[in-house]
Write a protein that holds these residues in place. Structure first.
Motif, PDB file in Angstrom:
ATOM      1  N   GLY A  66       0.817  -1.210   0.000  1.00  0.00           N
ATOM      2  CA  GLY A  66       0.000   0.000   0.000  1.00  0.00           C
ATOM      3  C   GLY A  66       0.845   1.251   0.000  1.00  0.00           C
ATOM      4  N   ASP A  67       0.179   2.399   0.026  1.00  0.00           N
ATOM      5  CA  ASP A  67       0.857   3.697   0.072  1.00  0.00           C
ATOM      6  C   ASP A  67       1.144   4.019   1.536  1.00  0.00           C
ATOM      7  N   VAL A  68       2.134   3.313   2.097  1.00  0.00           N
ATOM      8  CA  VAL A  68       2.458   3.415   3.524  1.00  0.00           C
ATOM      9  C   VAL A  68       3.926   3.799   3.671  1.00  0.00           C
ATOM     10  N   TRP A  69       4.193   4.822   4.472  1.00  0.00           N
ATOM     11  CA  TRP A  69       5.535   5.364   4.657  1.00  0.00           C
ATOM     12  C   TRP A  69       5.834   5.458   6.150  1.00  0.00           C
ATOM     13  N   CYS A  70       7.048   5.090   6.527  1.00  0.00           N
ATOM     14  CA  CYS A  70       7.423   5.064   7.940  1.00  0.00           C
ATOM     15  C   CYS A  70       8.663   5.918   8.195  1.00  0.00           C
ATOM     16  N   LEU A  71       8.702   6.509   9.379  1.00  0.00           N
ATOM     17  CA  LEU A  71       9.861   7.247   9.869  1.00  0.00           C
ATOM     18  C   LEU A  71      10.544   6.468  10.986  1.00  0.00           C
ATOM     19  N   MET A  72      11.816   6.741  11.187  1.00  0.00           N
ATOM     20  CA  MET A  72      12.525   6.156  12.311  1.00  0.00           C
ATOM     21  C   MET A  72      12.322   7.027  13.553  1.00  0.00           C
ATOM     22  N   GLY A  73      11.917   6.386  14.657  1.00  0.00           N
ATOM     23  CA  GLY A  73      11.862   7.055  15.947  1.00  0.00           C
ATOM     24  C   GLY A  73      13.033   6.626  16.801  1.00  0.00           C
ATOM     25  N   ASN A  74      13.247   7.309  17.913  1.00  0.00           N
ATOM     26  CA  ASN A  74      14.370   6.965  18.776  1.00  0.00           C
ATOM     27  C   ASN A  74      14.258   5.551  19.324  1.00  0.00           C
ATOM     28  N   CYS A  75      13.042   5.060  19.558  1.00  0.00           N
ATOM     29  CA  CYS A  75      12.878   3.694  20.049  1.00  0.00           C
ATOM     30  C   CYS A  75      13.184   2.660  18.969  1.00  0.00           C
ATOM     31  N   ASP A  76      12.918   2.997  17.714  1.00  0.00           N
ATOM     32  CA  ASP A  76      13.208   2.087  16.611  1.00  0.00           C
ATOM     33  C   ASP A  76      14.708   1.918  16.390  1.00  0.00           C
TER      34      ASP A  76
ATOM     35  N   ARG B 111       3.396  19.078   3.323  1.00  0.00           N
ATOM     36  CA  ARG B 111       3.740  18.954   4.737  1.00  0.00           C
ATOM     37  C   ARG B 111       5.120  18.324   4.925  1.00  0.00           C
ATOM     38  N   ILE B 112       5.629  18.463   6.172  1.00  0.00           N
ATOM     39  CA  ILE B 112       6.905  17.855   6.578  1.00  0.00           C
ATOM     40  C   ILE B 112       6.640  16.995   7.806  1.00  0.00           C
ATOM     41  N   TYR B 113       7.211  15.799   7.816  1.00  0.00           N
ATOM     42  CA  TYR B 113       7.013  14.868   8.922  1.00  0.00           C
ATOM     43  C   TYR B 113       8.359  14.472   9.524  1.00  0.00           C
ATOM     44  N   ALA B 114       8.439  14.490  10.849  1.00  0.00           N
ATOM     45  CA  ALA B 114       9.618  14.006  11.565  1.00  0.00           C
ATOM     46  C   ALA B 114       9.140  13.389  12.866  1.00  0.00           C
ATOM     47  N   HIS B 115       9.998  12.584  13.499  1.00  0.00           N
ATOM     48  CA  HIS B 115       9.551  11.970  14.741  1.00  0.00           C
ATOM     49  C   HIS B 115       9.438  12.990  15.870  1.00  0.00           C
TER      50      HIS B 115
ATOM     51  N   PHE C  79      21.015  13.219  12.916  1.00  0.00           N
ATOM     52  CA  PHE C  79      19.719  12.528  13.014  1.00  0.00           C
ATOM     53  C   PHE C  79      19.157  12.537  14.429  1.00  0.00           C
ATOM     54  N   ARG C  80      20.038  12.641  15.419  1.00  0.00           N
ATOM     55  CA  ARG C  80      19.561  12.655  16.806  1.00  0.00           C
ATOM     56  C   ARG C  80      18.646  13.855  17.064  1.00  0.00           C
ATOM     57  N   GLU C  81      18.924  14.977  16.399  1.00  0.00           N
ATOM     58  CA  GLU C  81      18.101  16.173  16.587  1.00  0.00           C
ATOM     59  C   GLU C  81      16.651  15.916  16.191  1.00  0.00           C
ATOM     60  N   VAL C  82      16.446  15.280  15.041  1.00  0.00           N
ATOM     61  CA  VAL C  82      15.083  15.101  14.553  1.00  0.00           C
ATOM     62  C   VAL C  82      14.372  13.936  15.235  1.00  0.00           C
ATOM     63  N   MET C  83      15.117  13.077  15.932  1.00  0.00           N
ATOM     64  CA  MET C  83      14.485  11.941  16.614  1.00  0.00           C
ATOM     65  C   MET C  83      14.260  12.170  18.101  1.00  0.00           C
ATOM     66  N   THR C  84      14.994  13.086  18.734  1.00  0.00           N
ATOM     67  CA  THR C  84      14.943  13.155  20.200  1.00  0.00           C
ATOM     68  C   THR C  84      14.729  14.543  20.784  1.00  0.00           C
ATOM     69  N   THR C  85      14.702  15.597  19.976  1.00  0.00           N
ATOM     70  CA  THR C  85      14.524  16.946  20.539  1.00  0.00           C
ATOM     71  C   THR C  85      13.240  17.021  21.357  1.00  0.00           C
ATOM     72  N   PRO C  86      13.336  17.392  22.630  1.00  0.00           N
ATOM     73  CA  PRO C  86      12.119  17.474  23.451  1.00  0.00           C
ATOM     74  C   PRO C  86      11.419  18.828  23.290  1.00  0.00           C
TER      75      PRO C  86
ATOM     76  N   ILE D  62       4.636  18.018  11.188  1.00  0.00           N
ATOM     77  CA  ILE D  62       3.910  17.087  12.058  1.00  0.00           C
ATOM     78  C   ILE D  62       4.918  16.198  12.753  1.00  0.00           C
ATOM     79  N   VAL D  63       4.841  16.156  14.101  1.00  0.00           N
ATOM     80  CA  VAL D  63       5.782  15.372  14.903  1.00  0.00           C
ATOM     81  C   VAL D  63       5.028  14.582  15.970  1.00  0.00           C
ATOM     82  N   GLY D  64       5.709  13.575  16.506  1.00  0.00           N
ATOM     83  CA  GLY D  64       5.236  12.830  17.675  1.00  0.00           C
ATOM     84  C   GLY D  64       6.221  13.022  18.804  1.00  0.00           C
ATOM     85  N   HIS D  65       6.653  11.894  19.403  1.00  0.00           N
ATOM     86  CA  HIS D  65       7.735  11.831  20.396  1.00  0.00           C
ATOM     87  C   HIS D  65       7.357  12.358  21.780  1.00  0.00           C
ATOM     88  N   MET D  66       6.925  13.592  21.881  1.00  0.00           N
ATOM     89  CA  MET D  66       6.579  14.185  23.162  1.00  0.00           C
ATOM     90  C   MET D  66       5.074  14.067  23.393  1.00  0.00           C
TER      91      MET D  66
END
Length: 368
Positions: A76-86, A158-162, A175-182, A196-200
């Motif tokens: 499918g049209d599915v895209w994934c990003l790397m998170g700090n836990c991954d 749009r732009i997506y990061a963890h 890469f640590r900046e885009v995966m772990t910045t609180p 669009i971000v998650g993480h926090m």
């Protein structure tokens, strides 16, 4: 190790009825993830699905979730990003920071420990290099899938990061900046396109009530959508849905549900909430199952049920009294004597248990 930010650009979404659905921080909860897709009315090969990192770790179904997503990406049209836990997959693949890896995977539910258990091996009883080598031999496709994920996805809209981006040109130098910045919403950046971000967990941005709905800052053009799934007792899994200039949300949680049998409308109140990042307190008194604490952050003392005390701190606590109407459905977080901490429309608050249908009371989490 190459620390540059890996970026992938998405093609234009040219299907006229297609939606772009964004979900972050699934944390190995396959059953909840599938419920959320159903709640969104997700249409395979019609909608675009973006998973914004932390697919695995901390939840109970890490390997099953990973394999399910890998199949979705294939078909499918599915895209994934790397998170700090991954990133634990990369630790295993490259035998990178092995003492740190061992401390992490043995302190929580982990994809790596699920893999190890299936092989009958343990990081506690063998050399970590040999441990990782056996994992690579048995699970190379799964580990490689996670290790190859990008850090930023860019669509025309749009732009997506963890966790964050540093700018709209190269997005960051590490890469640590885009995966772990609180606390990305507390930085001074603003952007021309929605980021669009998650993480926090979004509840960490609130101080009056505890609310797990996605947060949008229009001045800075940032969406934060992590609903605290798994990491918060009352957390949820959120989705953000974009379609032709409109934005909607959907969410699911694993909490038991019940019905309001008696309306309750509290009077004027000044609510407050204790977040994890401002959890420090001093204890002033104790009586029964409650403790009088003082919060320097709130500059006040208050009584709190002992169920909210952890290692001498208080978090996920609010004094908010929730208005409810007969017939409404609510999630039940905790029962404390004749009071229930409930969640309604993603917000936490207290209500008397007499207002709820408690016929299934054996299934509730009850404070001792």
């Amino acid at each position: 190790m190459n620390r540059s930010v890996i970026v992938r650009r998405l093609p234009v979404l040219d299907r006229p009825d297609a939606r772009e659905i964004v979900i972050s921080d699934i944390h190995g909860t396959l059953s909840l993830y599938r419920r959320l897709l159903a709640e969104c009315g997700y249409r395979h090969r019609t909608d675009r699905l973006i998973l914004a990192g932390d697919l695995v770790e901390k939840g109970p179904e890490n390997l099953a979730l990973l394999r399910y997503v890998m199949e979705q990406v294939k078909t499918g049209d599915v895209w994934c990003l790397m998170g700090n836990c991954d990133f634990t997959a990369k630790n295993v693949l490259f035998s990178y920071r092995l003492s740190f890896l061992k401390s992490v995977i043995t302190s929580r539910r982990s994809l790596i420990m699920e893999m190890a258990d299936s092989l009958g091996i343990s990081p506690e009883t063998m050399d970590m290099d040999a441990f990782c080598q056996q994992l690579r031999q048995a699970y190379l496709p799964e580990l490689s899938f996670l290790a190859d994920l990008p850090h930023v996805l860019v669509s025309p809209e749009r732009i997506y990061a963890h966790a964050a981006i540093m700018n709209e040109t190269d997005f960051g130098s590490d890469f640590r900046e885009v995966m772990t910045t609180p606390f990305f919403l507390h930085t001074d950046q603003s952007f021309s396109r929605p980021v669009i971000v998650g993480h926090m967990p979004v509840s960490e941005y609130r101080s009056r009530t505890i609310d797990f709905q996605p947060v949008f800052d229009p001045a800075r053009n940032i969406w934060s959508i992590d609903g605290g799934n798994v990491v918060k007792r009352s957390g949820q899994l959120n989705a953000l849905l974009f379609q032709e200039g409109t934005v909607t949300t959907a969410s699911v949680d694993a909490l038991p549900r019940t019905t309001v049998i008696q309306s309750c409308r509290p009077g004027v109140q000044i609510p407050f909430a204790m977040s994890w990042n401002h959890r420090e307190i001093t204890i002033e008194d104790h009586a029964g199952s409650q403790t009088l604490v003082h919060s320097l952050w709130l500059r006040r003392s208050f009584w709190v049920p002992d169920a909210f005390l952890e290692s001498g701190n208080v978090s996920e606590y609010t004094n908010y009294r929730m208005p409810v109407e007969q017939g409404e459905q609510v999630s039940v977080v905790l029962i404390c004597q004749d009071q229930a901490l409930i969640k309604k429309h993603s917000v936490l608050g207290w209500v008397e248990t007499a207002c709820l249908d408690m016929t299934g009371s054996g299934s509730w989490d009850t404070a001792s």
